[in-house]
Design a protein around this motif. Structure first.
Motif, PDB file in Angstrom:
ATOM      1  N   TRP A 167      -8.413   5.612  -5.072  1.00  0.00           N
ATOM      2  CA  TRP A 167      -9.013   4.361  -4.589  1.00  0.00           C
ATOM      3  C   TRP A 167      -8.325   3.382  -6.002  1.00  0.00           C
ATOM      4  N   PHE A 168      -8.580   3.282  -6.884  1.00  0.00           N
ATOM      5  CA  PHE A 168      -8.295   2.848  -8.226  1.00  0.00           C
ATOM      6  C   PHE A 168      -6.846   2.676  -8.227  1.00  0.00           C
ATOM      7  N   PHE A 169      -6.099   3.661  -8.222  1.00  0.00           N
ATOM      8  CA  PHE A 169      -4.641   3.884  -8.268  1.00  0.00           C
ATOM      9  C   PHE A 169      -4.189   2.778  -6.928  1.00  0.00           C
ATOM     10  N   ALA A 170      -4.430   3.006  -5.996  1.00  0.00           N
ATOM     11  CA  ALA A 170      -4.125   2.182  -4.739  1.00  0.00           C
ATOM     12  C   ALA A 170      -4.237   0.753  -5.035  1.00  0.00           C
ATOM     13  N   ASN A 171      -5.285   0.354  -5.727  1.00  0.00           N
ATOM     14  CA  ASN A 171      -5.712  -0.844  -5.890  1.00  0.00           C
ATOM     15  C   ASN A 171      -4.784  -1.388  -6.978  1.00  0.00           C
ATOM     16  N   THR A 172      -4.583  -0.748  -7.975  1.00  0.00           N
ATOM     17  CA  THR A 172      -3.759  -0.989  -9.035  1.00  0.00           C
ATOM     18  C   THR A 172      -2.454  -1.527  -8.548  1.00  0.00           C
ATOM     19  N   LYS A 216      -1.699   8.636   1.737  1.00  0.00           N
ATOM     20  CA  LYS A 216      -2.842   8.053   2.460  1.00  0.00           C
ATOM     21  C   LYS A 216      -3.731   7.234   1.639  1.00  0.00           C
ATOM     22  N   ALA A 217      -3.440   7.322   0.121  1.00  0.00           N
ATOM     23  CA  ALA A 217      -4.214   6.646  -0.726  1.00  0.00           C
ATOM     24  C   ALA A 217      -4.517   5.217  -0.569  1.00  0.00           C
ATOM     25  N   TYR A 218      -3.354   4.596  -0.137  1.00  0.00           N
ATOM     26  CA  TYR A 218      -3.199   3.220  -0.054  1.00  0.00           C
ATOM     27  C   TYR A 218      -4.489   2.761   1.271  1.00  0.00           C
ATOM     28  N   GLU A 219      -4.580   3.581   2.278  1.00  0.00           N
ATOM     29  CA  GLU A 219      -5.392   3.161   3.291  1.00  0.00           C
ATOM     30  C   GLU A 219      -7.217   3.183   2.682  1.00  0.00           C
ATOM     31  N   LEU A 220      -7.414   3.401   1.396  1.00  0.00           N
ATOM     32  CA  LEU A 220      -8.640   3.185   1.003  1.00  0.00           C
ATOM     33  C   LEU A 220      -8.746   1.872   0.400  1.00  0.00           C
ATOM     34  N   SER A 221      -7.635   1.067   0.486  1.00  0.00           N
ATOM     35  CA  SER A 221      -8.103  -0.329  -0.234  1.00  0.00           C
ATOM     36  C   SER A 221      -7.852  -1.302   1.087  1.00  0.00           C
TER      37      SER A 221
END
Length: 596
Positions: A240-245, A292-297
């Protein structure tokens, strides 16, 4: 970590389930609680509690917690958020607790509110598209907070006192990730540049600003490494943090280009349309096709939304190209225009045409051509703007984000506005480009539903209401016809979503102030879309569909640059500009009272 809570002797939380207490029995060394579904026995031992053989510390220890294994879920479903606030301060007592979720497909935000009962307990069910971060309202904290939830999850929150996040407790599949999100702010603020530094960076040249954002992103990545070394973070939190960054990095670059283009930050000539396009395409292609990481944000979907909306705000250079294209299109309709009109248009074939810069004679010639080809020209404009959007984002190699952009654009510009004029063409064009089968299915459902609605509307068509003559003659007619009344003039368009929202917001004012007259002037819209919009929203008042000439004249004369825009004509026929919006009911009524 599992934990047990007892609330006002009435409720018990254990194994992530809150139940009413039917009976509480206390013995010398043990206690027994009976609920509708189970009997719970526990033993007190110093500062710990043993329940069913499980040792629980009495007080939560942040440093000793272990991250739970939780994974990202990609599916639609519901999630439960429950819990209680032990002590609510008097300033916040009675406020509902608000949650905000993001619709992945449409990029729209949904608000959920739940009351907090007398014991401080709350419970709410949210509809979500998959594992994602949602927002917890600021009613019981000093700021809006983020949480991560998954379909099928039950997240339980215990807040010892509203506003005291250092003692908050979580339980549920994603509890460890939520601890990480809540506690990271204590440390992160020491890593990132201050608000003043970020504001100063906006004055840099484009290449320097990109370097600044890259350094900012590297700092955030260092924070994540240091923080996780200290706190044993969950893998879900890291994703989640990586995607938000990453999304924050591209959001800032895009905002830099949009604000420089539209609001003149710094030197407004420093950022060309090509560089803005480059930022947009970089963002789309930066996302791993299989990630799929970006879909967390929620920020990812908000940025997609921003891309789709800002595409419509093209530069003067882009607008000039549209005008050139329109003129070439008109010149192909040789049977509909005269030789004199052809000669007039050829003067602007290479440079396009800016109506406001023409002399009155040339304006009359252009308006005459526009009126003659109104329906065909409107269809051409809609189609060419849609094709321009498609071709722009087809430059991106990454189909994941591109498909989402195209899906949102189809919904907002065709379905939501019920644009029947170009719906069938846009459906065939868009569905043939999108690769994601889920998005294609969404588009098909929207298309079929709207097509059925169109059949019903076709049988209810209104008679058209037009006024022959120029814009000032129309205004004179409106003033004379409504003399003695306070009259609101509403400039709107069928493709303007805020205009349609205002129709609903005006209803209460109309009920309270029945003597105020509403006159609606529809601009830059096709007759079919005008009719269907009036049938759907039924805004009570007088309605006029303006010709191209009337639209240009009135917008120029009254300096109307956005929609909806309002004017007020008082009982004596005097025109008032810069008035409060009728949707600000109390402020508007005070203004009207001041006229008497």
């Amino acid at each position: 970590m599992d934990w047990l809570l007892k609330i006002d002797e009435d409720l018990i939380f254990w194994k992530n389930k809150i139940e009413p207490i039917l009976r509480f029995e206390k013995y010398s060394q043990t206690c027994r609680i009976k609920t509708p579904t189970r009997v719970i026995e526990f033993i007190h031992s110093n500062n710990s509690i043993i329940i069913d053989g499980v040792l629980l510390t009495k007080n939560f220890q942040k440093d000793s917690r272990l991250p739970k294994k939780s994974s990202q879920v990609i599916k639609n479903g519901t999630a439960v958020i429950q819990g209680y606030i032990e002590q609510v301060d008097s300033a916040r007592a009675g406020l509902p607790l608000t949650f905000y979720t993001m619709d992945f497909i449409l990029g729209t935000q949904h608000e959920y509110a739940t009351d907090i009962d007398s014991s401080g307990y709350f419970h709410i069910v949210l509809e979500i598209n998959g594992t994602q971060n949602i927002y917890l309202g600021a009613e019981y904290f000093n700021d809006i907070r983020q949480l991560i939830i998954s379909p099928g999850d039950t997240l339980t929150i215990n807040m010892p006192m509203s506003g005291e996040i250092e003692n908050i407790h979580f339980a549920g599949n994603n509890s460890s990730a939520n601890y990480d999100i809540f506690y990271m702010n204590e440390m992160q603020s020491t890593y990132i540049p201050s608000a003043k530094e970020q504001a100063r960076a906006l004055k840099l040249e484009p290449i320097q600003y990109v370097d600044f954002r890259r350094a900012f992103r590297a700092t955030q990545e260092k924070f994540l490494k240091d923080y996780c070394n200290q706190s044993n973070c969950s893998e879900l939190f890291k994703k989640w943090f990586f995607a938000n960054t990453e999304i924050n990095y591209f959001t800032k670059l895009l905002n830099f280009s949009w604000e420089s283009m539209n609001y003149g930050i710094g030197n407004d000539k420093r950022l060309t349309g090509d560089l803005r396009n480059e930022f947009e395409i970089q963002f789309i292609d930066s996302i791993n096709e299989n990630s799929k990481a970006y879909e967390l944000s929620a920020s990812y979907f908000a940025l997609i939304n921003g891309l789709a909306n800002h595409f419509l705000n093209r530069s003067e250079e882009d607008f000039k190209k549209y005008r050139q294209s329109e003129i070439r299109y008109i010149l192909t309709n040789e049977l509909l225009i005269t030789e004199e009109e052809k000669s007039f248009l050829r003067r602007f074939k290479d440079n396009g045409i800016v109506i406001s810069s023409l002399n009155q004679s040339d304006k009359e010639k252009w308006w005459s051509i526009e009126d003659k080809l109104a329906n065909d020209l409107q269809k051409y404009r809609h189609k060419s703007s849609y094709e321009s959007f498609l071709s722009h984002f087809l430059e991106a190699k990454n189909s994941k984000t591109r498909d989402l952009l195209l899906t949102q654009f189809f919904y907002r510009n065709i379905i939501e506005l019920e644009d029947f004029e170009r719906m069938e063409w846009a459906y065939e064009k868009t569905s043939s480009i999108i690769e994601n089968p889920d998005y294609i299915e969404h588009i098909k459902e929207w298309y079929e539903s709207t097509k059925n609605q169109k059949k019903q509307i076709d049988s209810l068509m209104l008679s058209t209401m037009k006024f022959d003559g120029d814009g000032q003659s129309l205004f004179g007619h409106i003033i004379n016809y409504n003399r003695g009344l306070v009259t609101i003039i509403d400039f709107w368009a069928t493709w303007c979503k805020p205009c349609l929202t205002d129709f609903e917001a005006q209803r209460q004012l109309k009920e309270e102030a029945s003597k105020i007259k509403f006159v609606y002037l529809c601009v830059n819209s096709s007759e079919r879309n005008w009719n269907t919009t009036l049938i759907k929203y039924n805004p009570l008042g007088d309605h006029y569909l303006l010709s191209a000439r009337q639209s240009h004249e009135l917008q120029e004369f009254y300096n109307i640059r956005s929609f909806p825009s309002y004017l007020l004509i008082d009982k004596k026929g005097k025109i008032h500009q810069n008035i409060p919006s009728p949707t600000s009911r109390i402020e508007f009524l005070k203004y009207v009272e001041g006229l008497n």
